[in-house]
Structures are given as structure tokens and as C-alpha cells.
Design a protein around this motif. Structure first.
Motif, PDB file in Angstrom:
ATOM      1  N   ALA A   1       0.822  -1.214   0.000  1.00  0.00           N
ATOM      2  CA  ALA A   1       0.000   0.000   0.000  1.00  0.00           C
ATOM      3  C   ALA A   1       0.855   1.263   0.000  1.00  0.00           C
ATOM      4  N   ASN A   2       2.116   1.142   0.376  1.00  0.00           N
ATOM      5  CA  ASN A   2       3.017   2.294   0.387  1.00  0.00           C
ATOM      6  C   ASN A   2       4.059   2.233  -0.731  1.00  0.00           C
ATOM      7  N   ALA A   3       3.872   1.296  -1.659  1.00  0.00           N
ATOM      8  CA  ALA A   3       4.837   1.151  -2.748  1.00  0.00           C
ATOM      9  C   ALA A   3       4.836   2.387  -3.642  1.00  0.00           C
ATOM     10  N   GLU A   4       6.005   2.711  -4.157  1.00  0.00           N
ATOM     11  CA  GLU A   4       6.153   3.859  -5.036  1.00  0.00           C
ATOM     12  C   GLU A   4       6.414   3.403  -6.464  1.00  0.00           C
ATOM     13  N   ALA A   5       6.067   4.258  -7.417  1.00  0.00           N
ATOM     14  CA  ALA A   5       6.323   3.950  -8.822  1.00  0.00           C
ATOM     15  C   ALA A   5       7.796   3.649  -9.033  1.00  0.00           C
ATOM     16  N   GLY A   6       8.051   2.564  -9.760  1.00  0.00           N
ATOM     17  CA  GLY A   6       9.418   2.150 -10.017  1.00  0.00           C
ATOM     18  C   GLY A   6       9.920   1.085  -9.071  1.00  0.00           C
ATOM     19  N   GLN A   7       9.249   0.914  -7.956  1.00  0.00           N
ATOM     20  CA  GLN A   7       9.639  -0.140  -7.014  1.00  0.00           C
ATOM     21  C   GLN A   7       9.295  -1.497  -7.609  1.00  0.00           C
ATOM     22  N   ALA A   8      10.121  -2.494  -7.357  1.00  0.00           N
ATOM     23  CA  ALA A   8       9.930  -3.817  -7.967  1.00  0.00           C
ATOM     24  C   ALA A   8       9.674  -4.875  -6.905  1.00  0.00           C
ATOM     25  N   PHE A   9       8.780  -5.815  -7.257  1.00  0.00           N
ATOM     26  CA  PHE A   9       8.468  -6.948  -6.391  1.00  0.00           C
ATOM     27  C   PHE A   9       8.537  -8.218  -7.241  1.00  0.00           C
ATOM     28  N   GLU A  10       9.236  -9.213  -6.727  1.00  0.00           N
ATOM     29  CA  GLU A  10       9.349 -10.473  -7.449  1.00  0.00           C
ATOM     30  C   GLU A  10       8.082 -11.291  -7.263  1.00  0.00           C
ATOM     31  N   ALA A  11       7.609 -11.928  -8.336  1.00  0.00           N
ATOM     32  CA  ALA A  11       6.382 -12.722  -8.281  1.00  0.00           C
ATOM     33  C   ALA A  11       6.576 -14.043  -9.006  1.00  0.00           C
ATOM     34  N   LEU A  12       5.868 -15.045  -8.541  1.00  0.00           N
ATOM     35  CA  LEU A  12       5.798 -16.348  -9.195  1.00  0.00           C
ATOM     36  C   LEU A  12       4.386 -16.506  -9.722  1.00  0.00           C
ATOM     37  N   GLY A  13       4.253 -16.771 -11.034  1.00  0.00           N
ATOM     38  CA  GLY A  13       2.922 -16.904 -11.597  1.00  0.00           C
ATOM     39  C   GLY A  13       2.979 -17.127 -13.106  1.00  0.00           C
ATOM     40  N   PRO A  14       1.853 -17.304 -13.739  1.00  0.00           N
ATOM     41  CA  PRO A  14       0.543 -17.466 -13.107  1.00  0.00           C
ATOM     42  C   PRO A  14       0.413 -18.852 -12.470  1.00  0.00           C
ATOM     43  N   LEU A  15      -0.363 -18.927 -11.387  1.00  0.00           N
ATOM     44  CA  LEU A  15      -0.553 -20.160 -10.645  1.00  0.00           C
ATOM     45  C   LEU A  15      -2.031 -20.524 -10.572  1.00  0.00           C
TER      46      LEU A  15
END
Length: 279
Positions: free
Chosen positions: A83-97
Motif C-alpha cells: 500500500a506504500n509502494a512507489e512507482a518504479g519499485q519492484a516486487f518479485e512474483a511467481l505466476g501465473p498459478l
């Protein structure tokens, strides 16, 4: 298809309802592969704090832009970070699941969303509209500001709303209204709190026992997941055939007849009782 490990870059963050956030992530490979009803397992911080990934349904996908959206409430450390993430910040994801919803070839689709269970339906509605289906939308929540804005859905949908406190639409639960909306429906997709899905399944069972011919009804379940790959068994639910199915692998979308709803309800009551004792 094997799941993809890819970093998603934040391009948009918006509070679409009080306390409910939409996060858009640029992740071209996952966006290209994702289907309605599937989910991603998102690592919400670098390092090991918090340790476990969080599962989020695809709320919408823009394949041309290479982005997907997730919808969430702030309920703990992980979602607070998002909810506090800023534009340009990256998060690793595994998908689609997981397994996606099944769209009929033609006819009318009834979509039932309760609470944050509305999350998968912008993408479901978009895919169904592209296939030429007629759309019927039923959204229930405790109060008006918890209903999903209709602007997140394609135009021209037949919308029905209900709230527990009567501040929008009909006063009451989706189960009462949904039975009236089944007429002429080809398929039903439902997602919401476990208690809502259990109530819907009991309703469908009563109708089936009374000789009512039901459309294909599918439910999307929510469950805590440690691995989302079927190994940890942290998300199991009682199966109608006996034993248990894993929400992350056999689900998250199930045909409603595949689950043992009596055992599911009993399990929920047991967990609630244990929580009450601990308090």
C-alpha cells in the motif's frame, strides 16, 4: 505451463475503496500468460522480512502494456508494504498459478463477488465480454463504501448490489439475491468469504435436490499459502472424493461439486472455536 519467476515494476498505486488498494505491476511475461481466476505469489520485500510470499488474484491484465493489477486490503506487514509502494519499485512474483475460471462458449455469466472476493472479476468480465457472453454482476458487502466501483468493470453489465446494512442496493446477503438471478444463466463464477461460498453451495445443493437444473457453478477459494506449489500443504480443503485438495494446485478455482462443504464448514467452526478459546 510452468510458472514464471519475474520482477514486476510498480506503475500505478490507487486507493479504489477506503482501505482497498489497486496496484499495477509491469511484468510482461506473467501478464502474457495469466488467465482469469489465476493468481500470483508475490514477494513483498527484499530479503527475508516478511519471509513468505502473498497470493493475489489477477484483478485485471493489459497484455499490450505488459501489466497486471492486484486488489488488496491492508491486513498486515506485507500488504502495508504494498500500500506504500512507489512507482518504479519492484516486487518479485511467481505466476501465473492455479486453475482459471471456465468460460462457457455462449450465454450469460453470473459473477458473484463478496467483500474482497470481487478481486478476480474485472479480468473475468473482460475475458467474457471479448468472448461475446452476456454479463450479470452481483456484488455484496457489509456497507456501501466496500462495494467495488463499477468503473472497474466493462460497460453495459447488468449489475445487482446488496449490503448488510442497506446503505446500497438491497439489504441482505448475496445468497438471497443470487437464487433469483440464476434464471437464464449459463455459468456462475463466485468468489468471497468462506462463509458466503458455503452458503451458496448449500443453496445450490438444495436446488439440485429439488430437481432444479443448475448451470456450471465454480468457486474461487482464498487460503493462506506458504509455497503455492503444492508442497507445504498449508492451503488444503476437504475434497468431495475424500481426502483433501490443495487450493494452490487443484484450485484456486473449483467446480463447486468437487468440495465437501459439510467438512469445510465444520473445519471453519473448529478453527473459529479455537481462536475464541485463545482470546
Amino acid at each position: 505451463m510452468s510458472a514464471i519467476l519475474e520482477r514486476g515494476v510498480v506503475t500505478q498505486r490507487e486507493e479504489v475503496m477506503p482501505g482497498t488498494w489497486l496496484l499495477r505491476l509491469k511484468s510482461p511475461r506473467i501478464a502474457e500468460a495469466g488467465q482469469p481466476g489465476q493468481f500470483v505469489h508475490l514477494q513483498v520485500a527484499y530479503g527475508s522480512d516478511p519471509l513468505l510470499r502473498r497470493p493475489f488474484s489477477f484483478c485485471d491484465i493489459d497484455r499490450k502494456a505488459g501489466t497486471y493489477d492486484i486488489l488488496f486490503n491492508v491486513v498486515g506487514q506485507g500488504t502495508a508494504i504494498l500500500a506504500n509502494a512507489e512507482a518504479g519499485q519492484a516486487f518479485e512474483a511467481l505466476g501465473p498459478l492455479g486453475h482459471p475460471f471456465t468460460l462457457p462458449d455462449a450465454g450469460t455469466l453470473l459473477m458473484i463477488g463478496g467483500g474482497l472476493g470481487v478481486a478476480p472479476f474485472p479480468l473475468v468480465a473482460r475475458a467474457a465480454r471479448e468472448q461475446g457472453l452476456k454479463l450479470r454482476w452481483l456484488n455484496g458487502a457489509y456497507t456501501a463504501h466496500q462495494l467495488m466501483p463499477l468503473e472497474l468493470l466493462p460497460d453495459g453489465i447488468e449489475a445487482h448490489l446488496c449490503t448488510d446494512d442497506g446503505t446500497a442496493g438491497e439489504q441482505g446477503f448475496v445468497t438471497a439475491l443470487s437464487q433469483r438471478l440464476l434464471e437464464g444463466v449459463t455459468a456462475v463464477h463466485a468468489c468471497g468469504p468462506t462463509a458466503m461460498l458455503i452458503a451458496l453451495a448449500r443453496q445450490w445443493q438444495r436446488l439440485a435436490e429439488a430437481g432444479r437444473r443448475l448451470p456450471r457453478c465454480e468457486v474461487s477459494l482464498e487460503a493462506p499459502m506458504g509455497c503455492a506449489l503444492g508442497t507445504c500443504l498449508g492451503c488444503v480443503v476437504p475434497a468431495a472424493a475424500g481426502g483433501y485438495d490443495r487450493v494452490c494446485v487443484e484450485g484456486a478455482v473449483f467446480d463447486w461439486r468437487a468440495l465437501d462443504w459439510a467438512r469445510y464448514a465444520a473445519l471453519g467452526e473448529l478453527l473459529t472455536h479455537r481462536a475464541d478459546v485463545r482470546q
